[in-house]
Enzyme design. Sequence first.
Site, PDB file in Angstrom:
ATOM      1  N   ASP A  67       0.817  -1.217   0.000  1.00 21.36           N
ATOM      2  CA  ASP A  67       0.000   0.000   0.000  1.00 21.36           C
ATOM      3  C   ASP A  67       0.848   1.264   0.000  1.00 21.36           C
ATOM      4  OD1 ASP A  67       0.914  -0.504   2.572  1.00 21.36           O
ATOM      5  OD2 ASP A  67      -1.051  -0.997   3.349  1.00 21.36           O
ATOM      6  N   ASN A 137      -7.730  -3.524  14.299  1.00 20.92           N
ATOM      7  CA  ASN A 137      -9.102  -3.832  13.864  1.00 20.92           C
ATOM      8  C   ASN A 137      -9.141  -4.979  12.846  1.00 20.92           C
ATOM      9  OD1 ASN A 137      -8.084  -2.662  11.571  1.00 20.92           O
ATOM     10  ND2 ASN A 137      -9.533  -0.940  11.511  1.00 20.92           N
ATOM     11  N   GLU A 144      -9.776  -2.204   5.379  1.00 22.98           N
ATOM     12  CA  GLU A 144     -10.432  -1.984   6.665  1.00 22.98           C
ATOM     13  C   GLU A 144     -11.651  -2.899   6.809  1.00 22.98           C
ATOM     14  OE1 GLU A 144      -8.877  -0.337   8.721  1.00 22.98           O
ATOM     15  OE2 GLU A 144      -8.063   1.539   7.952  1.00 22.98           O
TER      16      GLU A 144
HETATM   17  C1  F6R Z   1       1.487  -1.752   6.201  1.00 20.79           C
HETATM   18  C2  F6R Z   1       0.113  -2.241   6.263  1.00 20.79           C
HETATM   19  C3  F6R Z   1      -0.663  -2.347   7.513  1.00 20.79           C
HETATM   20  C4  F6R Z   1       0.171  -2.663   8.756  1.00 20.79           C
HETATM   21  C5  F6R Z   1      -0.712  -2.657   9.996  1.00 20.79           C
HETATM   22  C6  F6R Z   1       0.088  -2.904  11.254  1.00 20.79           C
HETATM   23  O1  F6R Z   1       1.978  -1.793   4.862  1.00 20.79           O
HETATM   24  O2  F6R Z   1      -0.410  -2.535   5.234  1.00 20.79           O
HETATM   25  O3  F6R Z   1      -1.651  -3.337   7.360  1.00 20.79           O
HETATM   26  O4  F6R Z   1       0.797  -3.906   8.596  1.00 20.79           O
HETATM   27  O5  F6R Z   1      -1.348  -1.419  10.097  1.00 20.79           O
HETATM   28  O6  F6R Z   1       0.922  -1.789  11.481  1.00 20.79           O
HETATM   29  P1  F6R Z   1       2.046  -1.822  12.593  1.00 20.79           P
HETATM   30  O7  F6R Z   1       3.057  -2.809  12.163  1.00 20.79           O
HETATM   31  O8  F6R Z   1       2.617  -0.418  12.592  1.00 20.79           O
HETATM   32  O9  F6R Z   1       1.387  -2.197  13.871  1.00 20.79           O
END
Ligand code: F6R
Length: 246
Positions: A67, A137, A144
């Site tokens: 992303d 979440n 999401e």
């Molecule tokens: C990152 C992504 C997100 C993260 C998720 C966890 O490229 O796509 O899905 O993997 O938000 O984020 P952290 O590792 O910061 O807890």
Amino acid sequence: MKIIEVKDYMEMSQKAAEYIIEKVCNQPNIKLGMATGGTPVGMYKKLVEDHQKNGTSYKKVMTFNLDEYIGLNGDNKNSYRYYMNENLFNHIDIDKKRNTFIPRGDIKDYNEECLRYEDLIDKHGGVDVQILGIGNNGHIGFNEPGTSFQSVTHVVNLASSTIQANARFFERMEEVPTQAITMGISTIMRSKEILLLVSGESKNQALHSLLNGEITESFPASILKNHPCVTIIADKAAIAGLKIHI
Ligand code: F6R
């Protein structure tokens, strides 16, 4: 799903790096799906250390990131392009220009960019190993809760909890992007293997829902139970107290 329990963040990062290094050594032209965020930083550090010490080569490796934020160009220090360059690409022998791909968050036609990115992944034969983190979440990539399991690369409005969680990387709340381009759930599910990293007490509930909850679009990561080849590396704090029924 295979679960590897490790002591802490350091050990998770080490194990994850070993997993990736073995894959790269066995298949030098492997296509890796990359994640950003806090979780994989330690793994990227270990990959860099290994490259410097043991010379593991990434010359033929291709990478596809999950992303990118909309509105940020690659020079912006909060863009995922910048993150990948700083944490990994600038320190290994990968062909950054030709072999590393991240959705462009700085162009006008986002829908066109989504189509181009999905097509690009397919044109290269798909991702072999997709690295994932998990949101509190249950989001994977920026899919999401409520995202269709059929989704391909698309534009998302980030959930307010995700915006809050990301705010730690920005100086001011107004700077935190509210939209992103993300691989869809079906894009992620098409990768041949998935490596999910989970660390810390704050991810305990998410891991619990993933392992013990039902498969539902309200908890996007739950779809991983339908993937034939998922490895989860989780530390003690993330696993604590979980009764695992897979
Ligand atoms: C990152 C992504 C997100 C993260 C998720 C966890 O490229 O796509 O899905 O993997 O938000 O984020 P952290 O590792 O910061 O807890």
